[in-house]
Motif scaffolding. Sequence first.
Motif, short mmCIF file in Angstrom:
data_model
loop_
_atom_site.label_atom_id
_atom_site.label_comp_id
_atom_site.label_asym_id
_atom_site.label_seq_id
_atom_site.Cartn_x
_atom_site.Cartn_y
_atom_site.Cartn_z
N ALA A 289 13.55 1.77 -8.25
CA ALA A 289 14.39 1.20 -7.20
C ALA A 289 15.82 1.67 -7.35
O ALA A 289 16.53 1.90 -6.36
CB ALA A 289 14.32 -0.32 -7.26
N ASP B 152 20.35 4.61 3.05
CA ASP B 152 19.14 4.62 2.22
C ASP B 152 19.47 4.67 0.74
O ASP B 152 18.72 4.17 -0.09
CB ASP B 152 18.27 5.83 2.58
CG ASP B 152 17.93 5.88 4.05
OD1 ASP B 152 17.45 4.86 4.56
OD2 ASP B 152 18.15 6.93 4.68
N PRO C 31 21.41 -4.71 0.28
CA PRO C 31 19.99 -5.07 0.33
C PRO C 31 19.18 -4.28 -0.69
O PRO C 31 19.52 -3.13 -1.03
CB PRO C 31 19.58 -4.70 1.76
CG PRO C 31 20.84 -4.75 2.54
CD PRO C 31 21.92 -4.30 1.61
N GLU C 32 18.11 -4.89 -1.18
CA GLU C 32 17.31 -4.27 -2.24
C GLU C 32 16.72 -2.94 -1.81
O GLU C 32 16.46 -2.07 -2.65
CB GLU C 32 16.19 -5.22 -2.67
CG GLU C 32 16.68 -6.45 -3.41
CD GLU C 32 15.54 -7.34 -3.88
OE1 GLU C 32 14.39 -6.87 -3.89
OE2 GLU C 32 15.82 -8.49 -4.23
N LYS C 33 16.50 -2.75 -0.50
CA LYS C 33 15.91 -1.50 -0.04
C LYS C 33 16.86 -0.31 -0.17
O LYS C 33 16.43 0.84 -0.09
CB LYS C 33 15.45 -1.65 1.41
CG LYS C 33 14.25 -2.56 1.58
CD LYS C 33 13.79 -2.63 3.03
CE LYS C 33 12.57 -3.52 3.16
NZ LYS C 33 12.10 -3.59 4.58
N ARG D 113 18.85 -6.32 -9.47
CA ARG D 113 18.49 -4.92 -9.48
C ARG D 113 18.13 -4.50 -10.90
O ARG D 113 18.76 -4.93 -11.86
CB ARG D 113 19.64 -4.04 -8.99
CG ARG D 113 19.91 -4.13 -7.51
CD ARG D 113 20.98 -3.13 -7.08
NE ARG D 113 21.21 -3.21 -5.64
CZ ARG D 113 20.52 -2.52 -4.74
NH1 ARG D 113 19.56 -1.69 -5.14
NH2 ARG D 113 20.77 -2.64 -3.45
N THR E 190 19.80 -3.58 7.27
CA THR E 190 19.74 -2.21 6.80
C THR E 190 18.67 -1.45 7.55
O THR E 190 17.55 -1.92 7.72
CB THR E 190 19.42 -2.18 5.29
OG1 THR E 190 20.45 -2.87 4.61
CG2 THR E 190 19.34 -0.77 4.78
N LYS F 57 18.64 2.12 -2.30
CA LYS F 57 18.54 2.58 -3.68
C LYS F 57 19.92 2.93 -4.20
O LYS F 57 20.74 3.53 -3.49
CB LYS F 57 17.60 3.80 -3.76
CG LYS F 57 16.15 3.48 -3.38
CD LYS F 57 15.27 4.70 -3.48
CE LYS F 57 13.84 4.39 -3.02
NZ LYS F 57 13.15 3.46 -3.92
N LEU G 169 16.42 1.64 7.19
CA LEU G 169 15.93 2.65 6.29
C LEU G 169 15.23 3.73 7.08
O LEU G 169 14.33 3.45 7.87
CB LEU G 169 14.96 2.04 5.27
CG LEU G 169 15.60 1.14 4.23
CD1 LEU G 169 14.54 0.58 3.30
CD2 LEU G 169 16.64 1.89 3.42
#
Length: 348
Positions: A151, A82, A103-105, A133, A7, A107, A9
């Motif tokens: 998040a 993002d 991916p956790e990044k 999450r 990812t 949102k 960002l």
Amino acid sequence: MNSNVPTVLVPISGGNKIKAGIIGGAGYTGGELLRILLNHPDVEIEFVHSNSNAGNYIYEVHTDLFGDTELKFTSELSNHIDVLFLCVGHGDARKFLAANPFPEKVKVIDLSQDFRLKDKLNITYPDTDNASRTFVYGLPELNRDAIKTAANIANPGCFATCLQLGLLPLAANNKLNAEVHITATTGSTGAGQSLSATSHFTWRNDNLSVYKAFDHQHLNEIGQSVKQLQGNFDKPINFIPYRGDFTRGIIASMYLDSDLTAEEAVRLYTDYYSGHPFTHVTTRNIDLKQIVNTNKCFIQVQKKGNKLFIISIMDNLLKGASGQAVQNMNLLFGLEETSGLRLKATAF
């Protein structure tokens, strides 16, 4: 989707824009979200996902966007975003995330009801080392500070937003101490784009009906938020929802016994919403055309004998859905809260 795709960002500085993905872009909330984001100064739409419309131009479904974009719907997903907006049906957001572990990044802003309640705030991905999450309830007038550092966001329901904004100032001041009576009418877009017996023009036009009296699902959200501010609240909230014969907007009237004077009540509401750019308090008569096509909520406060009488109005697709989702995105990424949301009402 390949969950191993890296990812990228993009920091919101130096002219870079937020890269957004939309799941379920063919429906009403997806269409409203597209209309806002296409004109948002800080956003670039990376993809708009729709299995049934993959390969079609967006303007072939949302015909008013002809001339505004050459984007097409796609069945492909990308991690190079993002923020991910989920404009899918209730129950489908949780299933989608479980099957597609972004991916956790990235949102996530979910417009369904899947993560709004405290016992449903979390999702654990299978086969990904128990990655999970956690969602924050995204009503800025209640949780703005928490939203800024969240998040993921669970976007509130439309009726829930309208009714909460009419009650939260009382709860915040420990003044919600009596049974509450609410009648509210919503436009036909509140039922979604899929046809049903009660959304056909021939049934809805020149008609009015009650549904889910006393047990509408948004009451759970309202009760949760009220108790967040006034933990000892234990009175009934009696809610009678109506289907209106208009397209968009919600008008809710609510009353309860109160020892507040008219002046005290207006000051309490005005103070609570001071600094919140979209919610405005007045003693004048209000009507739906003042707020339809905007992200605003207008609240009228009056005292009638020993009854405190509150009217709350807003657009169910904007402040009640896609507009509020963008408001939450702005807060998440440190943008001006009103960015992209200075929208004009129909007025007449």
